[in-house]
Scaffold this motif. Structure first.
Motif, PDB file in Angstrom:
ATOM      1  N   ARG A 110       1.763   3.026  10.221  1.00  0.00           N
ATOM      2  CA  ARG A 110       3.051   3.615   9.889  1.00  0.00           C
ATOM      3  C   ARG A 110       3.680   4.198  11.141  1.00  0.00           C
ATOM      4  O   ARG A 110       2.989   4.842  11.946  1.00  0.00           O
ATOM      5  CB  ARG A 110       2.889   4.739   8.844  1.00  0.00           C
ATOM      6  CG  ARG A 110       2.789   4.241   7.410  1.00  0.00           C
ATOM      7  CD  ARG A 110       4.114   3.649   6.947  1.00  0.00           C
ATOM      8  NE  ARG A 110       4.070   3.104   5.604  1.00  0.00           N
ATOM      9  CZ  ARG A 110       3.792   1.831   5.283  1.00  0.00           C
ATOM     10  NH1 ARG A 110       3.487   0.962   6.217  1.00  0.00           N
ATOM     11  NH2 ARG A 110       3.818   1.424   4.028  1.00  0.00           N
ATOM     12  N   VAL A 143       0.822  -1.220   0.000  1.00  0.00           N
ATOM     13  CA  VAL A 143       0.000   0.000   0.000  1.00  0.00           C
ATOM     14  C   VAL A 143       0.856   1.270   0.000  1.00  0.00           C
ATOM     15  O   VAL A 143       0.787   2.097  -0.904  1.00  0.00           O
ATOM     16  CB  VAL A 143      -0.892   0.064   1.273  1.00  0.00           C
ATOM     17  CG1 VAL A 143      -1.834   1.246   1.203  1.00  0.00           C
ATOM     18  CG2 VAL A 143      -1.644  -1.211   1.482  1.00  0.00           C
ATOM     19  N   HIS A 175       7.531  -4.999  11.355  1.00  0.00           N
ATOM     20  CA  HIS A 175       6.771  -4.611  10.161  1.00  0.00           C
ATOM     21  C   HIS A 175       6.291  -5.859   9.395  1.00  0.00           C
ATOM     22  O   HIS A 175       6.638  -6.072   8.233  1.00  0.00           O
ATOM     23  CB  HIS A 175       7.613  -3.707   9.250  1.00  0.00           C
ATOM     24  CG  HIS A 175       6.781  -2.858   8.328  1.00  0.00           C
ATOM     25  ND1 HIS A 175       7.090  -1.559   8.008  1.00  0.00           N
ATOM     26  CD2 HIS A 175       5.638  -3.124   7.650  1.00  0.00           C
ATOM     27  CE1 HIS A 175       6.193  -1.072   7.179  1.00  0.00           C
ATOM     28  NE2 HIS A 175       5.293  -2.006   6.945  1.00  0.00           N
TER      29      HIS A 175
HETATM   30  C1  MLT Z   1       2.354  -1.694   2.912  1.00  0.00           C
HETATM   31  O1  MLT Z   1       2.358  -0.474   2.890  1.00  0.00           O
HETATM   32  O2  MLT Z   1       1.741  -2.379   2.077  1.00  0.00           O
HETATM   33  C2  MLT Z   1       3.074  -2.372   4.012  1.00  0.00           C
HETATM   34  O3  MLT Z   1       3.937  -1.578   4.664  1.00  0.00           O
HETATM   35  C3  MLT Z   1       3.454  -3.757   3.767  1.00  0.00           C
HETATM   36  C4  MLT Z   1       4.796  -4.070   3.159  1.00  0.00           C
HETATM   37  O4  MLT Z   1       5.062  -3.737   2.028  1.00  0.00           O
HETATM   38  O5  MLT Z   1       5.562  -4.727   3.820  1.00  0.00           O
END
Ligand code: MLT
Ligand code: NAD
Length: 530
Positions: A232, A74, A280
């Protein structure tokens, strides 16, 4: 052959479709430093990343062939969007593929927080059998505050209902109707702070959401509440959280994301007994990684083949219905802009896109970048301008942009007029997309024509007098220039007229001069549609 570089670990299964495309060559090189990527990127048409690769301005400056950056996930906060947009590079993401996975991680964190699972695990495997220190709380009957009710926030709210929680929340874009439907009570952020037992954040990190939970918000919270951040790092102020834990305001916190990633090994969260952390991992499931890889594979192919991209983040999204309605006019607007730029002198000051007839009830804003691309690419070079950066480039140059609608079409049922004001003059051309025929210029200023935008066109403004057509024909013939088609238009007998000649090759400079010196001819322009 389009060359695609995958610079972060992205599911091979999901990338299969891309790897199988006949016109695509995929290279996987992960863990590159900025300098290593700079050295490589010039050879690639597309770059696919997750969150590890930071796509900086320096990388983009070296990315001379790059047309598209796909983010398998995302958040696009690891990509310099501004620098990409200026360079006309489409950036898209895969926003739906990891929604449920991240929502489930949030729930896992909430339950682990409520029941001290990580702490209990650590002491148990270390040999203790401690049944007293980990007294938890139930979720049932608790109030869950959700900040940010987009894709993930809404999924969290739905699952909270199954746990018999009451959901309150805030999102500037969620309507009361939709919230009612989902069983969410919308209220201001401060009220959420005062009421909630658990608060989870699901907004992007922006200047508005940075530290949206900080010292002041902690100071009004219910004592003993718990916070979760799987969105975030930086949305919750880490220092203020530690103080709130020490003061007993917050009973526990669960964090998947950090202000700086990876955090220093000495980060105070790692030793705090009431904070649980994951590195994360919100989107890290087999399903989500396949979903996002499939989504980026499909989109990168579309993008490289100049087909519409569903999740471009630096181009306005066009709903499918509107896109279908406007489809015939994208190329037309580009062609009208291109022709207008070549028949107008002076510095561009204002561009207006006007539609008439059946189009008057349609949102024509998506056509604007196409018209601007046509105009600006003539002045700035076709490789410099595309529909991604056209609006930015026009605004940066102080060009005013207007759209107008009228129910009354002068000729065809649906028509588009692009009007260009420069420091020296104002000119306009009108076009239509004719069923079974395609795009045509149907008026140049007030003069009716029917012109396909291809090859070389000579546009001659003259007085409506006998003998001029012969004179022009003779001059071109003597210079070996074949006339493919000719049209003439006039406003009144003996008044102003235009002659439009489609010629088979570029007209040399001296022939243009000779044509201009014919006394009744006021102006000669060549329009090159090649
Ligand atoms: C995202 O923004 O989709 C997430 O942070 C997931 C990721 O890419 O690890
Ligand atoms: P989304 O765009 O669908 O939803 C975000 C919502 O936040 C929108 O509805 C928006 O209106 C709202 N919002 C924006 N500013 C706000 C404000 N000031 N106050 C309240 N609401 C505000 O995004 P999403 O797909 O639901 O993702 C949410 C967050 O989760 C993003 O930050 C995303 O990067 C992150 N994410 C993290 C992981 C992970 O691995 N931990 C995985 C996926 C997504």
């Amino acid at each position: 052959m389009y060359k695609v570089l995958v610079s972060d670990p992205i599911s091979d299964y999901g990338l299969q479709q891309l790897a199988c495309a006949a016109d695509v060559e995929v290279t996987k090189k992960t863990g590159l430093s900025e300098d290593e990527l700079i050295a490589l990127i010039g050879a690639y048409d597309a770059l696919l990343v997750r969150s590890h690769t930071k796509v900086t301005q320096r990388i983009l400056e070296a990315a001379v062939r790059l047309k598209v950056i796909g983010r398998a996930g995302v958040g696009v906060d690891n990509i310099d969007l501004h620098a990409a947009t200026i360079r006309g590079i489409v950036v898209f993401n895969a926003p739906n593929g990891n929604t449920v996975t991240t929502c489930e991680h949030t729930f896992a964190m909430m339950m682990a927080l409520a029941r001290h699972i990580p702490q209990a695990y650590s002491t148990t495997v270390a040999g203790a059998w401690d049944r007293k220190s980990f007294l938890g709380v139930e979720l049932r009957g608790k109030i869950l505050g959700v900040l940010g009710l987009g894709r993930i926030g809404i999924e969290v709210a739905k699952r909270a209902a199954a746990f018999s929680m009451t959901v309150i929340g805030y999102d500037p874009f969620l309507t009361e109707e939709k919230a009612d439907e989902l069983g969410i009570k919308l209220m201001p952020i401060d009220e959420i702070m005062r009421k909630a037992d658990f608060i989870t954040v699901h907004t992007p990190l922006t200047s508005d959401t940075h530290h949206m939970i900080a010292k002041r918000q902690f100071s009004i919270m219910k004592r003993g509440m718990r916070v979760i951040n799987c969105a975030r790092g930086g949305i919750i102020d880490e220092v203020a959280l530690l103080e709130a834990l020490d003061e007993g305001i917050v009973a526990g916190a669960a964090f998947d994301v950090f202000e700086k990633e990876p955090p220093e090994p000495s980060h105070p969260f790692f030793t705090h007994p009431n904070i649980i952390v994951t590195p994360h991992l919100g989107a890290s499931t087999i399903e989500a990684q396949e979903n996002v890889a499939v989504a980026v594979s499909k989109q990168v192919i579309h993008c490289l083949r100049n087909e519409p991209v569903q999740h471009a983040v630096n181009m306005p999204a066009i709903p499918a219905g509107l896109r279908n309605r406007l489809q015939p006019y994208f190329t037309l607007c580009d062609q009208l802009g291109k022709s207008l730029a070549q028949m107008t002198d002076g510095t561009v000051r204002e561009v207006s896109i006007e539609c008439a007839g059946g189009l008057a009830d349609t949102d024509i804003a998506p056509l604007v970048p196409y018209a601007l691309k046509g105009i600006l690419s003539h002045h700035l070079g076709p490789e410099q301008v595309n529909v991604v950066n056209a609006l930015y480039m026009a605004k940066e140059r102080g060009v005013q942009i207007k759209t107008r609608k009228s129910l009354i079409a002068q000729g065809m049922a649906d028509e588009i007029t692009i009007r260009l004001k420069t420091t020296m003059e104002e000119r306009w051309v009108t076009g239509a997309a004719l069923a079974g025929v395609g795009e045509r210029l149907i008026r140049i200023g007030p003069y009716p024509v029917e012109l396909k935008a291809e090859g070389y066109i000579l546009l001659i403004s003259q007085l409506d007098q006998p003998g001029i057509i012969g004179h022009v024909g003779m001059l071109l013939g003597e210079s070996g220039i074949n006339i493919a088609t000719m049209q003439v238009g006039r406003t009144e007998i003996g008044g102003s007229a235009v002659m439009i000649l489609k010629v088979d090759k570029k007209v040399p400079e001296q022939v243009m001069k000779a044509l201009s010196s014919i006394p009744a001819i006021k102006r000669v322009r060549e329009i090159n549609f090649n």
